[in-house]
Design a protein around this motif. Sequence first.
Motif, PDB file in Angstrom:
ATOM      1  N   SER A 178       1.325  -1.291  -0.283  1.00  0.00           N
ATOM      2  CA  SER A 178       0.213  -0.039   0.195  1.00  0.00           C
ATOM      3  C   SER A 178       0.981   1.406  -0.140  1.00  0.00           C
ATOM      4  CB  SER A 178      -0.669   0.149   1.407  1.00  0.00           C
ATOM      5  OG  SER A 178      -1.404   0.898   1.514  1.00  0.00           O
ATOM      6  N   PRO A 179       0.551   2.301  -0.705  1.00  0.00           N
ATOM      7  CA  PRO A 179       1.051   3.203  -0.555  1.00  0.00           C
ATOM      8  C   PRO A 179       1.418   4.091   0.700  1.00  0.00           C
ATOM      9  CG  PRO A 179      -0.989   3.692  -2.348  1.00  0.00           C
ATOM     10  CD  PRO A 179      -0.630   2.225  -1.758  1.00  0.00           C
ATOM     11  N   ASN A 180       0.007   3.767   1.416  1.00  0.00           N
ATOM     12  CA  ASN A 180      -0.211   4.659   2.851  1.00  0.00           C
ATOM     13  C   ASN A 180       0.993   4.326   3.954  1.00  0.00           C
ATOM     14  OD1 ASN A 180      -1.928   5.620   1.694  1.00  0.00           O
ATOM     15  ND2 ASN A 180      -3.762   4.032   2.220  1.00  0.00           N
ATOM     16  N   TYR A 181       1.810   3.997   3.542  1.00  0.00           N
ATOM     17  CA  TYR A 181       3.153   3.290   4.761  1.00  0.00           C
ATOM     18  C   TYR A 181       4.381   4.573   4.186  1.00  0.00           C
ATOM     19  CZ  TYR A 181       0.227  -0.683   6.185  1.00  0.00           C
ATOM     20  OH  TYR A 181      -0.627  -1.536   6.635  1.00  0.00           O
ATOM     21  N   ILE A 182       5.047   4.906   4.865  1.00  0.00           N
ATOM     22  CA  ILE A 182       6.617   5.228   5.152  1.00  0.00           C
ATOM     23  C   ILE A 182       7.323   4.141   4.756  1.00  0.00           C
ATOM     24  CG2 ILE A 182       8.274   6.949   5.643  1.00  0.00           C
ATOM     25  CD1 ILE A 182       6.373   8.556   7.284  1.00  0.00           C
ATOM     26  N   TYR A 183       7.689   4.268   3.981  1.00  0.00           N
ATOM     27  CA  TYR A 183       8.673   3.099   3.239  1.00  0.00           C
ATOM     28  C   TYR A 183      11.008   3.957   3.803  1.00  0.00           C
ATOM     29  CZ  TYR A 183       5.439   0.749   1.807  1.00  0.00           C
ATOM     30  OH  TYR A 183       3.801   0.470   1.470  1.00  0.00           O
ATOM     31  N   ALA A 184      11.528   2.687   3.215  1.00  0.00           N
ATOM     32  CA  ALA A 184      12.959   3.363   3.086  1.00  0.00           C
ATOM     33  C   ALA A 184      13.477   3.301   1.797  1.00  0.00           C
ATOM     34  CB  ALA A 184      13.472   2.568   4.390  1.00  0.00           C
ATOM     35  N   ASN A 185      14.659   4.037   1.718  1.00  0.00           N
ATOM     36  CA  ASN A 185      15.729   3.605   0.896  1.00  0.00           C
ATOM     37  C   ASN A 185      16.124   2.649   0.906  1.00  0.00           C
ATOM     38  OD1 ASN A 185      17.827   4.690  -0.906  1.00  0.00           O
ATOM     39  ND2 ASN A 185      16.894   5.326  -1.593  1.00  0.00           N
ATOM     40  N   ALA A 186      16.510   1.579  -0.862  1.00  0.00           N
ATOM     41  CA  ALA A 186      16.646   0.567  -1.173  1.00  0.00           C
ATOM     42  C   ALA A 186      18.145   0.722  -0.198  1.00  0.00           C
ATOM     43  CB  ALA A 186      16.327  -0.382  -1.531  1.00  0.00           C
ATOM     44  N   LYS A 187      19.296   1.318  -0.760  1.00  0.00           N
ATOM     45  CA  LYS A 187      20.617   2.123  -0.338  1.00  0.00           C
ATOM     46  C   LYS A 187      20.485   2.906   0.684  1.00  0.00           C
ATOM     47  CE  LYS A 187      22.104   1.883  -5.138  1.00  0.00           C
ATOM     48  NZ  LYS A 187      22.767   2.699  -6.966  1.00  0.00           N
ATOM     49  N   VAL A 188      19.923   3.600   1.114  1.00  0.00           N
ATOM     50  CA  VAL A 188      20.515   4.441   2.210  1.00  0.00           C
ATOM     51  C   VAL A 188      18.990   4.366   3.218  1.00  0.00           C
ATOM     52  CG1 VAL A 188      20.385   6.871   3.284  1.00  0.00           C
ATOM     53  CG2 VAL A 188      21.428   5.883   0.909  1.00  0.00           C
ATOM     54  N   PRO A 189      19.097   3.344   4.462  1.00  0.00           N
ATOM     55  CA  PRO A 189      18.123   2.747   5.001  1.00  0.00           C
ATOM     56  C   PRO A 189      17.097   4.205   5.848  1.00  0.00           C
ATOM     57  CG  PRO A 189      19.018   1.326   5.181  1.00  0.00           C
ATOM     58  CD  PRO A 189      19.720   2.420   4.710  1.00  0.00           C
ATOM     59  N   ASN A 228     -13.021   6.136   4.945  1.00  0.00           N
ATOM     60  CA  ASN A 228     -13.064   5.339   6.165  1.00  0.00           C
ATOM     61  C   ASN A 228     -12.615   3.823   5.091  1.00  0.00           C
ATOM     62  OD1 ASN A 228     -14.021   7.112   8.181  1.00  0.00           O
ATOM     63  ND2 ASN A 228     -15.690   7.952   7.662  1.00  0.00           N
ATOM     64  N   GLU A 229     -13.076   3.593   4.191  1.00  0.00           N
ATOM     65  CA  GLU A 229     -12.952   2.179   3.764  1.00  0.00           C
ATOM     66  C   GLU A 229     -11.308   2.009   3.800  1.00  0.00           C
ATOM     67  OE1 GLU A 229     -14.664   2.398  -0.066  1.00  0.00           O
ATOM     68  OE2 GLU A 229     -16.589   2.279   0.268  1.00  0.00           O
ATOM     69  N   LEU A 230     -10.162   2.590   3.721  1.00  0.00           N
ATOM     70  CA  LEU A 230      -8.959   2.725   3.549  1.00  0.00           C
ATOM     71  C   LEU A 230      -8.937   1.301   4.895  1.00  0.00           C
ATOM     72  CD1 LEU A 230      -7.150   6.077   2.804  1.00  0.00           C
ATOM     73  CD2 LEU A 230      -7.761   3.609   1.733  1.00  0.00           C
ATOM     74  N   PRO A 231      -8.159   0.397   5.137  1.00  0.00           N
ATOM     75  CA  PRO A 231      -7.403  -0.259   6.079  1.00  0.00           C
ATOM     76  C   PRO A 231      -7.322   0.410   7.348  1.00  0.00           C
ATOM     77  CG  PRO A 231      -7.223  -1.248   4.507  1.00  0.00           C
ATOM     78  CD  PRO A 231      -7.340  -0.067   3.907  1.00  0.00           C
ATOM     79  N   PRO A 232      -7.847   0.260   8.859  1.00  0.00           N
ATOM     80  CA  PRO A 232      -7.750   1.593   9.702  1.00  0.00           C
ATOM     81  C   PRO A 232      -5.448   1.263  10.014  1.00  0.00           C
ATOM     82  CG  PRO A 232      -8.786  -1.603  10.087  1.00  0.00           C
ATOM     83  CD  PRO A 232      -8.666  -0.752   8.752  1.00  0.00           C
ATOM     84  N   GLU A 233      -5.234   0.135   9.851  1.00  0.00           N
ATOM     85  CA  GLU A 233      -4.375  -0.173  10.489  1.00  0.00           C
ATOM     86  C   GLU A 233      -2.908   0.793   8.982  1.00  0.00           C
ATOM     87  OE1 GLU A 233      -5.006  -3.286   7.691  1.00  0.00           O
ATOM     88  OE2 GLU A 233      -5.588  -2.404   9.397  1.00  0.00           O
ATOM     89  N   GLU A 234      -3.411   1.636   8.037  1.00  0.00           N
ATOM     90  CA  GLU A 234      -2.619   2.154   7.370  1.00  0.00           C
ATOM     91  C   GLU A 234      -2.837   4.002   7.815  1.00  0.00           C
ATOM     92  OE1 GLU A 234      -4.380   2.213   3.028  1.00  0.00           O
ATOM     93  OE2 GLU A 234      -3.346  -0.380   3.047  1.00  0.00           O
ATOM     94  N   PRO A 235      -1.417   3.932   7.866  1.00  0.00           N
ATOM     95  CA  PRO A 235      -1.861   5.345   9.024  1.00  0.00           C
ATOM     96  C   PRO A 235      -1.439   6.658   8.623  1.00  0.00           C
ATOM     97  CG  PRO A 235       0.668   4.423   8.727  1.00  0.00           C
ATOM     98  CD  PRO A 235      -0.143   3.798   8.006  1.00  0.00           C
ATOM     99  N   ILE A 236      -1.321   6.611   7.335  1.00  0.00           N
ATOM    100  CA  ILE A 236      -1.502   7.842   5.929  1.00  0.00           C
ATOM    101  C   ILE A 236      -2.106   7.934   5.141  1.00  0.00           C
ATOM    102  CG2 ILE A 236       1.066   8.756   7.394  1.00  0.00           C
ATOM    103  CD1 ILE A 236       2.241   7.604   5.350  1.00  0.00           C
ATOM    104  N   LEU A 237      -2.124   9.042   4.144  1.00  0.00           N
ATOM    105  CA  LEU A 237      -2.982   9.201   3.391  1.00  0.00           C
ATOM    106  C   LEU A 237      -1.546  10.136   2.592  1.00  0.00           C
ATOM    107  CD1 LEU A 237      -4.680   7.878   0.515  1.00  0.00           C
ATOM    108  CD2 LEU A 237      -6.839  10.015   2.178  1.00  0.00           C
ATOM    109  N   ASN A 238      -1.540  10.469   1.121  1.00  0.00           N
ATOM    110  CA  ASN A 238      -0.560  11.970   0.569  1.00  0.00           C
ATOM    111  C   ASN A 238      -1.631  11.799  -0.813  1.00  0.00           C
ATOM    112  OD1 ASN A 238       1.404  11.955   2.906  1.00  0.00           O
ATOM    113  ND2 ASN A 238       2.642  10.196   2.132  1.00  0.00           N
ATOM    114  N   LEU A 239      -2.542  13.058  -0.506  1.00  0.00           N
ATOM    115  CA  LEU A 239      -2.676  13.311  -1.925  1.00  0.00           C
ATOM    116  C   LEU A 239      -1.817  14.766  -2.504  1.00  0.00           C
ATOM    117  CD1 LEU A 239      -6.257  13.819  -0.713  1.00  0.00           C
ATOM    118  CD2 LEU A 239      -5.819  11.864  -1.692  1.00  0.00           C
ATOM    119  N   TYR A 240      -1.416  13.946  -4.208  1.00  0.00           N
ATOM    120  CA  TYR A 240      -0.559  15.293  -4.138  1.00  0.00           C
ATOM    121  C   TYR A 240      -1.299  15.838  -5.975  1.00  0.00           C
ATOM    122  CZ  TYR A 240       3.035  16.137  -7.447  1.00  0.00           C
ATOM    123  OH  TYR A 240       4.343  17.303  -8.121  1.00  0.00           O
ATOM    124  N   MET A 241      -1.740  16.992  -6.440  1.00  0.00           N
ATOM    125  CA  MET A 241      -2.368  17.459  -6.958  1.00  0.00           C
ATOM    126  C   MET A 241      -1.652  18.694  -7.658  1.00  0.00           C
ATOM    127  SD  MET A 241      -6.200  18.171  -5.090  1.00  0.00           S
ATOM    128  CE  MET A 241      -5.191  16.966  -4.716  1.00  0.00           C
TER     129      MET A 241
END
Length: 606
Positions: A178-189, A228-241
Motif C-alpha cells: 500500500s502507498p499509505n505507509y512510509i518506506y525506506a530507501n533500499a540503499k540508504v535505510p 473510512n474504507e481504507l484499512p485502519p492499520e494504514e496510518p497515512i494518506l498523501n494527496l498530491y495534485m
Amino acid sequence: MRAISLIFKVHQPFRLRKYRFFDIGVNHDYYDDYQNSYAMKRVAERAYLPMNAILLDLIKQYGDAFHVSFVISGTALDQMAWYAPEVLKSFQALAKTGHVEFLACPYSFSLSALDQPLEFEYEIEKHNDCIQKYFGQTPKVFCNSDLLYSDEIGETVSKMGYEAIFTEGAKAILGWKSPNYIYANAKVPQMKVMLRNALLSEDISFRFSQHTWAEWPLTTDRFVRKLNELPPEEPILNLYMDYAVLGEFQGAETGILEFMRYLPKDVLENTNFKFASLSQVCKQFDAVSPIHVPIVMSCIDEEKDTTAWLGNDLQIDAYKTLIAQDAAMDDCIDPELCKDWTFLQSVDHFYYMSTKWFSEESTLRYIRPYDSPYNAFINYMNVLSDFIDRLNVYHELDSKNENINNSKKTTKKTTKKTTNSKDNTMKKETVKKASAPKATAKPAVKKAAAPKAAAPKATAPKAAAKPAAKKASAPKVTVKPAAKKVTASKATAKPAAKKTTSKATAKPVAKKVTASKATAKPAAKKATASKATAKPVAKKATASKATAKPVAKKATTSKATTKPAAKKATAKPAAKPAAKKATVSKTASKPAAKKTAPKKAVAKKK
C-alpha cells in the motif's frame, strides 16, 4: 491519530516565442513575454488567489489540526514576482501562519536528476535560497520534478541532507503493498520514502468534473466514505495534485473550490484523520520496510516512467543536445546565459514534443502552446542552437581574456551552498573542469615580528621567527617562504615552492632565496643577507650591519636576519617540497621577483 497530507505542486514554465530559423544569431529574445504574463495572471485569478484565500480561512478556523505542503518551482516564483506579485504576497501570508510547509525541488523543475548530478545539486541549492528569501524556511523534505525517483536519486538526495523524499506510489513498484505507509530507501535505510496515493489524488485532480465517471459528482461525503474504507492499520494518506487544477483545469463552475473549502471539516469530524505536513508525518511515523526502485519512475501518464519526456527520437535528440552543453556551462558566469540555461531545462519543453497516445486525464495536466509535437521540437531546437552559438562565442572570448579566465574561480557551481549537506564529500569545491592552482605562492598573510637590528658584527638573534606550519622539529629559527629557490640555514624553514633541501621543515618559496640564521621577509629580486635585518631598496644596495631596506634588484645581505631573496638559494635544513628548486640559508628571506645570482655579503664601514 492517522495523518492526511495535502501536497500542491505549483510550476509555471516559461513559454518560448515562435523562434524562426533566421532568428538564430540575430535575435536572442527567446520568451513570449505576453503569453507568460497572460498565463500567470489567468491562473492566479482563477486558481492561486481563490485557493490561497480558502486555505488561509481554514488555517484560522482549525488551527493546529490543519496543515498543508507546497512544492513551488523557482521559475514559478520568478513569474509571480514579475507578473503577479499579489500571488507571491498571498503565499507569504500563508507561510507566516506556520501551518504551511515548502518542499525542496529543482529550481527549473528539470530532468537534471537523470544525467546531470552537478546541475541537479546546483538547482536544489538555488531553489532553497529562493524559498529562504521569500518564505524564511529551509526545506526538510525533497520532492523531485513530477516525482521522479529511483534508488540512486534517493541516495543522492540523502547525502544532501534531506530526511525524506516524496514520490509516486506506482503499482509497478509497490505490487501488493500500500502507498499509505512510509518506506525506506533500499540503499540508504535512514532515508524515508513517502508515496502519493494516486487513486484518491486523481479522483480530485482528473475525474472530478468527468460526467462519464461512475462516481460523479464527487462530494465531500463520498470522499470521506472512501477514507473510512481504507484499512485502519494504514496510518497515512498523501494527496498530491497540481495547484492549477483547482480553478483552472477544473473550473470554479465545477464546484471544486467549494469541495476544497468543506473537505477539511468533513474529514476532521467524520474520520480519525488529522491534516499534517510531510515533515510532521516523517517525524510521527517510522518506515515499515525498504522499497526497491531500480528504474526511474514518475507520476506522469499510465506508465509512470520517463517516456513522457524521453519517449521518442525528437525528445531524445533535444535532451542530448541540451545536456551536451552541461560541461561548458560549468565555467560560465554570464548572467544571461545562466538564466537561459535554467529556463531551457524545464520538463515542459520535452513534454510538448511527446507523440504518445495521451489519456484524457493527462491532457488536463498541461495547456500546450504548440499545434503539434514537431512544431514544439523545431521551435525548441532553434532556440537551443542560438544559445549554443552564444555559449561558444563566450568561451572563445573567455580564452583570450586573462581576467575572465581568472574569474573562473568563482563559477556558478563553485559558489553552491552546501550547508544542508550531511556528507562533506558532496561539497563541490571545484567545477568539473577545474583549473590547477598556480605554483607561485603569496607571501605569508600575517606579519612576522622582525628581529631588532643587531649591533655591528652581531650574530643573528634566535628570536624573530614564525613557527613552522605543522610539524617543526625545528632548529632555532623558522623561515618564511620565498618565491622559488631558497637556501636554508640551520634555522627551521618553511617549504619552498618546488624543490628544497633543508634540515628543518620549510614552507614553499616562490623562486630563489638566500636566508640568514634569523627569519626574514622576502626581498624584491636579488638579495644577500646582512648581519642585521635588511629591508629591500629600490635598485642596488648593500646592507649595512644595521637594519636596511631591501633592494629591488641587487642587494647584499649581512650575517644577521634578512628578508629572503626572490629566486636562487641553497638550503642546509630540511624543508617541505617546494615549487621548483630551493635551498634555505641561515636566515629566512622574502622572495625576489626575478632570477639573480646571490652576491656575497658586503658590509659598510661606519
